[in-house]
Design a protein around this motif. Structure first.
Motif, PDB file in Angstrom:
ATOM      1  N   LEU A 191     -79.956  14.490 -30.199  1.00 34.43           N
ATOM      2  CA  LEU A 191     -80.790  14.651 -29.008  1.00 34.43           C
ATOM      3  C   LEU A 191     -79.941  14.903 -27.767  1.00 34.43           C
ATOM      4  O   LEU A 191     -80.215  15.817 -26.983  1.00 34.43           O
ATOM      5  CB  LEU A 191     -81.652  13.401 -28.818  1.00 34.43           C
ATOM      6  N   LEU A 192     -78.877  14.091 -27.604  1.00 37.22           N
ATOM      7  CA  LEU A 192     -78.015  14.247 -26.422  1.00 37.22           C
ATOM      8  C   LEU A 192     -77.344  15.613 -26.428  1.00 37.22           C
ATOM      9  O   LEU A 192     -77.181  16.240 -25.374  1.00 37.22           O
ATOM     10  CB  LEU A 192     -76.974  13.127 -26.386  1.00 37.22           C
ATOM     11  N   THR A 193     -76.981  16.102 -27.617  1.00 41.82           N
ATOM     12  CA  THR A 193     -76.374  17.430 -27.704  1.00 41.82           C
ATOM     13  C   THR A 193     -77.388  18.506 -27.323  1.00 41.82           C
ATOM     14  O   THR A 193     -77.062  19.469 -26.627  1.00 41.82           O
ATOM     15  CB  THR A 193     -75.833  17.664 -29.125  1.00 41.82           C
ATOM     16  N   GLN A 194     -78.646  18.330 -27.778  1.00 42.63           N
ATOM     17  CA  GLN A 194     -79.700  19.273 -27.406  1.00 42.63           C
ATOM     18  C   GLN A 194     -79.890  19.320 -25.893  1.00 42.63           C
ATOM     19  O   GLN A 194     -80.213  20.350 -25.325  1.00 42.63           O
ATOM     20  CB  GLN A 194     -81.036  18.879 -28.043  1.00 42.63           C
ATOM     21  N   LEU A 195     -79.690  18.143 -25.255  1.00 41.34           N
ATOM     22  CA  LEU A 195     -79.876  18.077 -23.804  1.00 41.34           C
ATOM     23  C   LEU A 195     -78.695  18.670 -23.045  1.00 41.34           C
ATOM     24  O   LEU A 195     -78.623  18.596 -21.831  1.00 41.34           O
ATOM     25  CB  LEU A 195     -80.087  16.621 -23.367  1.00 41.34           C
ATOM     26  N   GLY A 196     -77.734  19.231 -23.810  1.00 43.55           N
ATOM     27  CA  GLY A 196     -76.635  19.924 -23.148  1.00 43.55           C
ATOM     28  C   GLY A 196     -75.364  19.114 -23.038  1.00 43.55           C
ATOM     29  O   GLY A 196     -74.369  19.579 -22.500  1.00 43.55           O
ATOM     30  N   LEU A 197     -75.376  17.850 -23.529  1.00 45.48           N
ATOM     31  CA  LEU A 197     -74.153  17.053 -23.507  1.00 45.48           C
ATOM     32  C   LEU A 197     -73.489  17.211 -24.877  1.00 45.48           C
ATOM     33  O   LEU A 197     -74.176  17.342 -25.879  1.00 45.48           O
ATOM     34  CB  LEU A 197     -74.488  15.581 -23.265  1.00 45.48           C
ATOM     35  N   ASP A 198     -72.170  17.192 -24.908  1.00 40.88           N
ATOM     36  CA  ASP A 198     -71.539  17.367 -26.208  1.00 40.88           C
ATOM     37  C   ASP A 198     -71.315  16.018 -26.884  1.00 40.88           C
ATOM     38  O   ASP A 198     -70.307  15.355 -26.648  1.00 40.88           O
ATOM     39  CB  ASP A 198     -70.227  18.126 -26.072  1.00 40.88           C
ATOM     40  N   TYR A 199     -72.269  15.612 -27.692  1.00 39.95           N
ATOM     41  CA  TYR A 199     -72.152  14.342 -28.388  1.00 39.95           C
ATOM     42  C   TYR A 199     -71.966  14.535 -29.888  1.00 39.95           C
ATOM     43  O   TYR A 199     -72.131  13.600 -30.664  1.00 39.95           O
ATOM     44  CB  TYR A 199     -73.370  13.456 -28.101  1.00 39.95           C
ATOM     45  N   THR A 200     -71.632  15.757 -30.307  1.00 39.46           N
ATOM     46  CA  THR A 200     -71.453  16.009 -31.731  1.00 39.46           C
ATOM     47  C   THR A 200     -70.334  15.124 -32.282  1.00 39.46           C
ATOM     48  O   THR A 200     -69.215  15.151 -31.771  1.00 39.46           O
ATOM     49  CB  THR A 200     -71.093  17.493 -31.975  1.00 39.46           C
ATOM     50  N   SER A 217     -81.142  14.448 -45.399  1.00 41.77           N
ATOM     51  CA  SER A 217     -80.766  13.514 -44.345  1.00 41.77           C
ATOM     52  C   SER A 217     -79.384  13.878 -43.784  1.00 41.77           C
ATOM     53  O   SER A 217     -79.034  13.480 -42.692  1.00 41.77           O
ATOM     54  CB  SER A 217     -80.738  12.093 -44.900  1.00 41.77           C
ATOM     55  N   ARG A 218     -78.597  14.617 -44.560  1.00 40.44           N
ATOM     56  CA  ARG A 218     -77.285  15.050 -44.089  1.00 40.44           C
ATOM     57  C   ARG A 218     -77.371  16.483 -43.601  1.00 40.44           C
ATOM     58  O   ARG A 218     -76.859  17.396 -44.245  1.00 40.44           O
ATOM     59  CB  ARG A 218     -76.301  14.988 -45.246  1.00 40.44           C
ATOM     60  N   SER A 219     -78.052  16.649 -42.487  1.00 37.10           N
ATOM     61  CA  SER A 219     -78.175  17.996 -41.944  1.00 37.10           C
ATOM     62  C   SER A 219     -77.967  17.884 -40.454  1.00 37.10           C
ATOM     63  O   SER A 219     -78.246  16.848 -39.853  1.00 37.10           O
ATOM     64  CB  SER A 219     -79.565  18.553 -42.287  1.00 37.10           C
ATOM     65  N   THR A 220     -77.431  18.930 -39.856  1.00 39.12           N
ATOM     66  CA  THR A 220     -77.117  18.845 -38.434  1.00 39.12           C
ATOM     67  C   THR A 220     -78.389  18.752 -37.610  1.00 39.12           C
ATOM     68  O   THR A 220     -78.376  18.217 -36.502  1.00 39.12           O
ATOM     69  CB  THR A 220     -76.277  20.055 -37.982  1.00 39.12           C
ATOM     70  N   THR A 221     -79.501  19.299 -38.112  1.00 38.54           N
ATOM     71  CA  THR A 221     -80.773  19.152 -37.424  1.00 38.54           C
ATOM     72  C   THR A 221     -81.615  18.127 -38.178  1.00 38.54           C
ATOM     73  O   THR A 221     -81.869  18.284 -39.363  1.00 38.54           O
ATOM     74  CB  THR A 221     -81.544  20.477 -37.394  1.00 38.54           C
ATOM     75  N   PRO A 222     -82.031  17.060 -37.500  1.00 39.18           N
ATOM     76  CA  PRO A 222     -82.825  16.031 -38.178  1.00 39.18           C
ATOM     77  C   PRO A 222     -84.179  16.566 -38.635  1.00 39.18           C
ATOM     78  O   PRO A 222     -84.730  17.491 -38.026  1.00 39.18           O
ATOM     79  CB  PRO A 222     -83.009  14.958 -37.109  1.00 39.18           C
ATOM     80  N   SER A 272     -72.664   8.657 -36.135  1.00 44.92           N
ATOM     81  CA  SER A 272     -71.917   9.674 -35.390  1.00 44.92           C
ATOM     82  C   SER A 272     -72.202  11.088 -35.900  1.00 44.92           C
ATOM     83  O   SER A 272     -72.289  12.021 -35.107  1.00 44.92           O
ATOM     84  CB  SER A 272     -70.425   9.362 -35.435  1.00 44.92           C
ATOM     85  N   GLU A 273     -72.380  11.250 -37.210  1.00 51.24           N
ATOM     86  CA  GLU A 273     -72.544  12.613 -37.724  1.00 51.24           C
ATOM     87  C   GLU A 273     -73.992  13.097 -37.755  1.00 51.24           C
ATOM     88  O   GLU A 273     -74.309  14.186 -37.314  1.00 51.24           O
ATOM     89  CB  GLU A 273     -71.969  12.689 -39.135  1.00 51.24           C
ATOM     90  N   TYR A 274     -74.878  12.262 -38.345  1.00 54.63           N
ATOM     91  CA  TYR A 274     -76.236  12.735 -38.567  1.00 54.63           C
ATOM     92  C   TYR A 274     -77.262  11.952 -37.742  1.00 54.63           C
ATOM     93  O   TYR A 274     -78.456  12.064 -37.972  1.00 54.63           O
ATOM     94  CB  TYR A 274     -76.588  12.629 -40.057  1.00 54.63           C
ATOM     95  N   GLY A 275     -76.773  11.124 -36.815  1.00 56.37           N
ATOM     96  CA  GLY A 275     -77.686  10.296 -36.040  1.00 56.37           C
ATOM     97  C   GLY A 275     -78.534  11.122 -35.085  1.00 56.37           C
ATOM     98  O   GLY A 275     -78.068  12.091 -34.493  1.00 56.37           O
TER      99      GLY A 275
END
Lengths: 271, 330
Positions: free
Chosen positions: B173-182, A35-40, B165-168
Motif C-alpha cells: 500500500l505504501l509503495t502504491q502511495l508513491g513511497l518506496d517500501y518494497t 499469497s507470494r505475489s507482488t500484488t496482494p 517485508s516482501e508480501y505484506g
C-alpha cells in the motif's frame, strides 16, 4: 459534526478495524503461490481449503487435544471452586470475610510476569514442568479471582427469601438450593465458564514459560508455525491455523460479550 | 414441618442481627440463620480457593522473595551447589544497573504512549458512536468486537503477515502511495519495531475502551445537555462540565486497567522479537524478566526485578482496589 461526515468516518474506522480479521480469512483461502505475489489478492476468488488441509497435521491435533484437556480442567475446577467461595462470601457473614475479598481483589492485579520465575522453579521442583497438571494449576489460580468476583455478584442478585420460601413450603435446604437458586444462577455459571475458557485457551505467557517446545498448547503451536523460518513461511497455512484457533473464541466471545464489558469495568483485570 | 434450622447452629427464633452496618442493596438481615461467627461452613466453602491460591500464588511469591536475596552462579545452574545468600546485592544491581533502568524507562515510555493513544482514540470513537446512524453504529461495533475477540497469538500472526517485508499488504500500500517500501523490514530498527507494537496493542485495546466509555456516555442525560445548550454552553463546555463528570468513574477505571496491561505487554513483544526484532534493544519488563530468569537462569536478579514490577502494579492499582473494596459490601 454533520451526520454524513460522522457516518463516513464511522464506516472508514469500521473497515480499518475489521481489516486484519478479514485479511486472515482471505489469506487462509488462497493457494500458497497466490499469497507470494507482488500484488496482494484482496478477494479469495479461485481459493480453496488446501491451506486448512495442510495445517491439520498430527502436531495440530496434539496441540488441540492438549489445549482441550487444559481448558476443560480449568473451566470445571475453577467453576466449582469459585462457586463455593461465592456462596460463602455472599450468603454468610464470618470473621475474615473482608480480608478474603480484599485478597481476591489484590490477587487479580498481579501480572503473570511478576511471578512466573518462581512458578517455574516451583513446578520444576515438583516435576510438573511441561505437564497438564502444572499448567492447569497456574491457570486455575489466575482465573479464580475474577470468577469468584463475578459469581458473587450473581449469587447476591438472587434473594435468599426465595430459598427460604421454598423451605417453608417443605423443601430441604439442599433441594431448595438446587431447585430454586441453581437454575437462577445458570447464566452466571455460563458467563464465568466462558471467561475461564477464553483465558485458558488464549493464554500464551505462562504456556511459554512452563511448556517445552515439544508439548505445545494451541497458541504455542500457532507461533511455531508462523516463526519457523521467515523466508519460506506458508502464510495461507498460518492464517488457516489462526482461523482454527480463533473460531471457537469468537463464537464464545459473542455469546457473553455484554457481560464481559460490564464485568471488566466492575472488577476484572485479567484480559 | 421440616426443621428449617436443622443444619444451622443458631435457632430460627430471634435471629441475631449482623453486628456490623449493613450496606445498601445487600440482604444481610434477611439471612438470620446463617449469619454466625461460630459456623465453620463458610470456611469449608472457601477452602478450595484458598488452597489453590496458596499453591499457585502465595507459595511462589514467598519463594520469589527468598530468591531475590540469593545468587545463582554457574555452580548453582549446574545443580551442584545450593543458592548462595547475597543479601541486598540483587536489589543494588536493580537500583544501579543502567541496562535495567533503560528497560524500565523504555517500559514506562511504551506504557505511557500506548495507554494515552488507546484512551484518546477509544474515547473519541465512543463519542463518535453516539453520533452515528443505527446501521453504521452496528457495523462499527461489530468490527470492534471481532478485533477484541481475536486471540492474541492469532492477531499477532495476522499483523506479522500484514507487515511482512516482501508480501505484506502494508508495504504494498505504501509503495502504491508513491513511497518506496518494497522489501522494507519493519522489525529490525527498534523505533519502527515499537511503532509496529504500538499499532497492534492499540488496535487490540481500543475496542474495550470504546464499549466501556460508550455505555457510560449513554447514561449522560439528554435533558441536561439541551438545557445547557439553551443556556448558551458551547460544545466543549458541555463536554467539560456535563459529559466528563458523568463518564469520569468509568474513564479512570479503564485508564488504570490500560496502564497495568500496557506495562506488561509480554506476548506482543516476545512474539515480535521472535519475528525479527533485536531482543536486547527491544526488551520491555516482561520479556526482560523472562530472558534473565528462564533463558539465563539468573533467578535471583530476575526475582528482584519481578518483585519491582509487582510492587509497581500494586501501587498503580491501589486506588482502584480500594474503590472496588468499598463498593463491595465488605
Amino acid at each position: 459534526m454533520s451526520k454524513r461526515l460522522a457516518n463516513t468516518l464511522g464506516i472508514i474506522l469500521a473497515l480499518l478495524w475489521i481489516f486484519p480479521v478479514y485479511w486472515m480469512v482471505n489469506t487462509a483461502f488462497l493457494p500458497a503461490s497466490q499469497s507470494r505475489s507482488t500484488t496482494p489478492t484482496f478477494v479469495p476468488f479461485g481459493g480453496d481449503f488446501s491451506a486448512f488441509s495442510r495445517v491439520l497435521t498430527p502436531s495440530f491435533m496434539n496441540s488441540l487435544f492438549l489445549s482441550l484437556r487444559v481448558t476443560l480442567l480449568v473451566v470445571v475446577v475453577a467453576l466449582i471452586f469459585a462457586f463455593l467461595a461465592a456462596l460463602a462470601v455472599s450468603r454468610f457473614r464470618f470473621a475474615g470475610r473482608k480480608g478474603f475479598i480484599l485478597t481476591i481483589l489484590i490477587v487479580q492485579m498481579i501480572p503473570a510476569e511478576a511471578l512466573f520465575i518462581s512458578q517455574y522453579k516451583m513446578l520444576q521442583g515438583w516435576g510438573l514442568l511441561n505437564s497438564v497438571a502444572g499448567l492447569s494449576l497456574l491457570y486455575v489460580a489466575a482465573v479464580l479471582p475474577f470468577t469468584v468476583w463475578m459469581l458473587r455478584g450473581f449469587v447476591d442478585g438472587i434473594p435468599a427469601d426465595l430459598e427460604q420460601a421454598a423451605m417453608i413450603d417443605g423443601c430441604s435446604r439442599t433441594s431448595a438450593f438446587f431447585r430454586i437458586t441453581f437454575p437462577l444462577l445458570a447464566p452466571g455459571l455460563v458467563a464465568s465458564g466462558v471467561y475461564a475458557f477464553l483465558q485458558a485457551w488464549n493464554e500464551f505467557t505462562l504456556a511459554t514459560v512452563i511448556m517445552n517446545p515439544s508439548t505445545k498448547t494451541l497458541p504455542l503451536w500457532l507461533r511455531g508455525l508462523a516463526i519457523q523460518s521467515n523466508q519460506a513461511t506458508d502464510w495461507p497455512g498460518v492464517m488457516a491455523g489462526s482461523v482454527l484457533v480463533a473460531l471457537p473464541v469468537i463464537i464464545f466471545f459473542m455469546l457473553v460479550q455484554g457481560r464481559m464489558t460490564s464485568g471488566l469495568v466492575s472488577g476484572a483485570v485479567k484480559g | 414441618m421440616p426443621n428449617v434450622a436443622s443444619d444451622s447452629v443458631v435457632p430460627p427464633a430471634a435471629p441475631p442481627r449482623a453486628p456490623y452496618p449493613v450496606h445498601l442493596g445487600h440482604r444481610i438481615e434477611d439471612l438470620p440463620t446463617r449469619a454466625t461467627r461460630r459456623s465453620i461452613g463458610p470456611y469449608l466453602l472457601l477452602l478450595p480457593v484458598i488452597i489453590a491460591l496458596i499453591l499457585a500464588l502465595a507459595y511462589p511469591l514467598g519463594r520469589q522473595i527468598i530468591m531475590s536475596f540469593q545468587g545463582f552462579g554457574l555452580a548453582q545452574q549446574l545443580g551442584t551447589a545450593p543458592p548462595e545468600w547475597v543479601g541486598f546485592a540483587n536489589y543494588r544491581t536493580l537500583l544501579t544497573d543502567p541496562a535495567i533502568w533503560t528497560v524500565i524507562a523504555r517500559s514506562i515510555a511504551f506504557c505511557f504512549v500506548n495507554a494515552s493513544l488507546t484512551m484518546v482514540i477509544g474515547t473519541a470513537l465512543a463519542t463518535l458512536m453516539t453520533k452515528l446512524s443505527t446501521g453504521v453504529r452496528i457495523a462499527l461495533s461489530t468490527s470492534l468486537l471481532f478485533a477484541w475477540a481475536m486471540p492474541v497469538i492469532a492477531a499477532m500472526t495476522v499483523w506479522e503477515w500484514l507487515f511482512n517485508s516482501e508480501y505484506g499488504v502494508i508495504n504494498w500500500l505504501l509503495t502504491q502511495l508513491g513511497l518506496d517500501y518494497t522489501g522494507h523490514s519493519w522489525l529490525t530498527n527498534p523505533l519502527s519495531f515499537f511503532f509496529v507494537a504500538t499499532v497492534i496493542v492499540v488496535w487490540m485495546s481500543v475496542p474495550f475502551v470504546v464499549f466501556s466509555v460508550y455505555s457510560a456516555l449513554t447514561q449522560v442525560s439528554e435533558e441536561v445537555l439541551e438545557a445547557a445548550a439553551l443556556d448558551g454552553a458551547g460544545g466543549w463546555q458541555r463536554f467539560r462540565h456535563i459529559v466528563l463528570p458523568t463518564i469520569m468513574p468509568v474513564l479512570s477505571v479503564v485508564t488504570v486497567l490500560q496502564i497495568i496491561w500496557d506495562l506488561r505487554v509480554f506476548t506482543q513483544i516476545f512474539y515480535l522479537q521472535g519475528a525479527g526484532g533485536l531482543a536486547s534493544k527491544t526488551d520491555l519488563l516482561g520479556t526482560f524478566i523472562y530472558r534473565l530468569g528462564i533463558s539465563q537462569s539468573d533467578y535471583g536478579l530476575a526475582s528482584a526485578v519481578a518483585l519491582f514490577v509487582l510492587i509497581l502494579t500494586l501501587v498503580i492499582t491501589s486506588g482502584y482496589v480500594r474503590s472496588l473494596f468499598k463498593e463491595a459490601d465488605a
